[in-house]
Design an enzyme around this catalytic site. Structure first.
Site, PDB file in Angstrom:
ATOM      1  N   GLY A  37       0.838  -1.207   0.000  1.00 42.50           N
ATOM      2  CA  GLY A  37       0.000   0.000   0.000  1.00 42.50           C
ATOM      3  C   GLY A  37       0.869   1.251   0.000  1.00 42.50           C
ATOM      4  N   HIS A  38       1.828   1.303   0.931  1.00 34.50           N
ATOM      5  CA  HIS A  38       2.746   2.445   0.977  1.00 34.50           C
ATOM      6  C   HIS A  38       3.552   2.524  -0.322  1.00 34.50           C
ATOM      7  CE1 HIS A  38       2.547   1.207   5.363  1.00 34.50           C
ATOM      8  NE2 HIS A  38       2.153   2.455   5.430  1.00 34.50           N
ATOM      9  N   ASP A 160      -7.168   5.587   4.751  1.00 31.36           N
ATOM     10  CA  ASP A 160      -7.441   6.532   5.846  1.00 31.36           C
ATOM     11  C   ASP A 160      -8.255   7.673   5.247  1.00 31.36           C
ATOM     12  OD1 ASP A 160      -5.600   5.421   8.117  1.00 31.36           O
ATOM     13  OD2 ASP A 160      -4.431   5.333   6.279  1.00 31.36           O
ATOM     14  N   GLN A 163      -8.700  11.007   6.992  1.00 37.03           N
ATOM     15  CA  GLN A 163      -7.439  11.746   7.045  1.00 37.03           C
ATOM     16  C   GLN A 163      -7.279  12.628   5.805  1.00 37.03           C
ATOM     17  OE1 GLN A 163      -3.586  10.151   8.622  1.00 37.03           O
ATOM     18  NE2 GLN A 163      -3.243   9.693   6.494  1.00 37.03           N
ATOM     19  N   VAL A 186      -4.691  -0.452  -1.616  1.00 37.12           N
ATOM     20  CA  VAL A 186      -4.102  -1.692  -2.119  1.00 37.12           C
ATOM     21  C   VAL A 186      -4.529  -2.819  -1.171  1.00 37.12           C
ATOM     22  CG1 VAL A 186      -1.955  -2.917  -2.616  1.00 37.12           C
ATOM     23  CG2 VAL A 186      -2.158  -0.483  -3.151  1.00 37.12           C
ATOM     24  N   ARG A 197      -1.109  -3.121  10.736  1.00 36.70           N
ATOM     25  CA  ARG A 197      -1.732  -3.791  11.887  1.00 36.70           C
ATOM     26  C   ARG A 197      -2.129  -5.238  11.568  1.00 36.70           C
ATOM     27  NH1 ARG A 197      -3.547   1.616  12.763  1.00 36.70           N
ATOM     28  NH2 ARG A 197      -2.794   2.366  14.772  1.00 36.70           N
TER      29      ARG A 197
HETATM   30  P1  AMP Z   1       0.665   4.912   7.729  1.00 34.72           P
HETATM   31  O1  AMP Z   1       2.091   4.521   7.691  1.00 34.72           O
HETATM   32  O2  AMP Z   1      -0.248   3.843   8.193  1.00 34.72           O
HETATM   33  O3  AMP Z   1       0.441   6.244   8.413  1.00 34.72           O
HETATM   34  O4  AMP Z   1       0.248   5.146   6.215  1.00 34.72           O
HETATM   35  C1  AMP Z   1       0.967   6.025   5.399  1.00 34.72           C
HETATM   36  C2  AMP Z   1       0.170   6.300   4.160  1.00 34.72           C
HETATM   37  O5  AMP Z   1      -0.039   5.078   3.445  1.00 34.72           O
HETATM   38  C3  AMP Z   1      -1.219   6.877   4.470  1.00 34.72           C
HETATM   39  O6  AMP Z   1      -1.508   7.896   3.535  1.00 34.72           O
HETATM   40  C4  AMP Z   1      -2.104   5.676   4.301  1.00 34.72           C
HETATM   41  O7  AMP Z   1      -3.432   6.028   3.946  1.00 34.72           O
HETATM   42  C5  AMP Z   1      -1.422   4.935   3.174  1.00 34.72           C
HETATM   43  N1  AMP Z   1      -1.824   3.535   3.172  1.00 34.72           N
HETATM   44  C6  AMP Z   1      -1.805   2.657   4.216  1.00 34.72           C
HETATM   45  N2  AMP Z   1      -2.295   1.465   3.845  1.00 34.72           N
HETATM   46  C7  AMP Z   1      -2.653   1.578   2.538  1.00 34.72           C
HETATM   47  C8  AMP Z   1      -3.227   0.693   1.589  1.00 34.72           C
HETATM   48  N3  AMP Z   1      -3.538  -0.546   1.894  1.00 34.72           N
HETATM   49  N4  AMP Z   1      -3.435   1.155   0.338  1.00 34.72           N
HETATM   50  C9  AMP Z   1      -3.113   2.442   0.010  1.00 34.72           C
HETATM   51  N5  AMP Z   1      -2.566   3.311   0.853  1.00 34.72           N
HETATM   52  C10 AMP Z   1      -2.345   2.908   2.104  1.00 34.72           C
END
Ligand code: AMP
Length: 300
Positions: A37-38, A160, A163, A186, A197
């Site tokens: 995803g990231h 999110d 957000q 993703v 998580r």
């Molecule tokens: P985090 O590290 O959880 O704060 O996420 C960093 C960024 O990655 C945020 O903009 C999240 O929305 C995005 N993100 C996390 N999981 C996914 C995913 N499965 N698909 C797309 N973006 C994601």
């Protein structure tokens, strides 16, 4: 070649050099524990900008639960390796890639920041009341990252969803000319939205978890012929009774915290499908499973 930067001053120096050359800058804020995803956000940023800054920082002030902060996975070396591997395996525009990995003291040299942000109605629903201070904490760190990286574009995931609305509001408040780029969720092959998580789920819970997305997908189909309230109730009931219907092992069950069907821009609940504005309607869910809080969305 990816370069790791730990000091804010070094990031500022690299950015000011890039600005002199009129380079476009893409910022991808993350808390590390990177997954596909990231990486999809980083890939998009690398394709659309001359210089990309990926921040990896577990931001303590956005956690309203100390245990969640302590349990948050920290896998920096593996993260850097993933970013490097991605960079070398794709077609891209970017000629520079900076991985910004500050310490808490580096990010907040004056100690815990006192600033508080307010976003009105978009933060008064769903995650807002359940995670007091969360969005203000997100805004503080994102603004600090905006100030350091001065991005042309900033990339956020639709997982999110709230957000994104909050960051849109932040940009209106601080009037920075930054393009907000929302990126699609993703998912694993079985439909579960990727999340750092997910690794806390037991194998049996991990097997159950795709039912969240499957239920939301079915809800999207129902929306064609059912009222908003009926779809809402059906999603909550389906997940709450899932363990009985499917005889789940180990006393595992879904405990939905909320499922709301809202206008995709204002995030205010709608009572009728016609009420959704230019961005349409979106369903947002938070559900507990095996002691892990999972979130997901579906677009209607
Ligand atoms: P985090 O590290 O959880 O704060 O996420 C960093 C960024 O990655 C945020 O903009 C999240 O929305 C995005 N993100 C996390 N999981 C996914 C995913 N499965 N698909 C797309 N973006 C994601």
């Amino acid at each position: 070649m990816m370069k790791q930067i730990q000091k804010a001053a070094d990031l500022q120096a690299a950015v000011s050099e890039a600005k002199k050359q009129n380079l476009s800058i893409g910022l991808v804020p993350t808390m590390g524990a990177l997954h596909e995803g990231h990486l999809s956000l980083i890939e998009r940023a690398l394709k659309e900008n001359d210089l990309v800054v990926v921040s990896l920082f577990v931001n303590p002030i956005q956690f309203n639960n100390k245990e969640d902060l302590e349990k948050y996975p920290r896998t920096i070396e593996a993260d850097l390796a993933l970013i490097q591997k991605l960079e070398s395996s794709i077609e891209k525009k970017a000629t520079g890639l900076l991985a910004f990995t500050p310490t808490v003291d580096e990010m907040y040299p004056q100690g815990e920041p006192k600033e508080v942000y307010h976003f009105g109605p978009v933060e008064e629903v769903m995650e807002g009341p359940r995670r007091p201070g969360h969005f203000s904490g997100v805004a503080v760190v994102v603004r600090r990252l905006f100030d350091l990286a001065q991005p042309t574009r900033a990339y956020f995931g639709e997982k999110d969803y709230q957000q994104i609305a909050v960051i849109r509001s932040l940009l209106e408040q601080i009037k920075y000319p930054i393009e907000l780029v929302p990126c699609p969720i993703v998912r694993a092959d079985d439909g579960l939205a990727l999340s750092s998580r997910n690794m806390r789920l037991s194998p049996a819970a991990r097997k159950m978890a795709p039912a969240i997305n499957a239920t939301l997908e079915q809800a999207a189909e129902m929306a064609e012929f059912e009222e908003v309230d009926d779809v809402k109730e059906w999603v909550l009931d389906t997940l709450a009774s899932f363990h009985e219907v499917n005889e789940c092992p180990d006393d595992l069950r879904f405990e939905p915290e909320y499922f709301e069907i809202v206008d995709a821009r204002t995030l205010q609940p709608i009572a009728d499908w016609d009420e959704a504005g230019d961005l349409g309607a979106v369903g947002c869910i938070a559900v507990w499973l095996d002691g892990v809080r999972l979130i997901d969305i579906v677009k209607f």
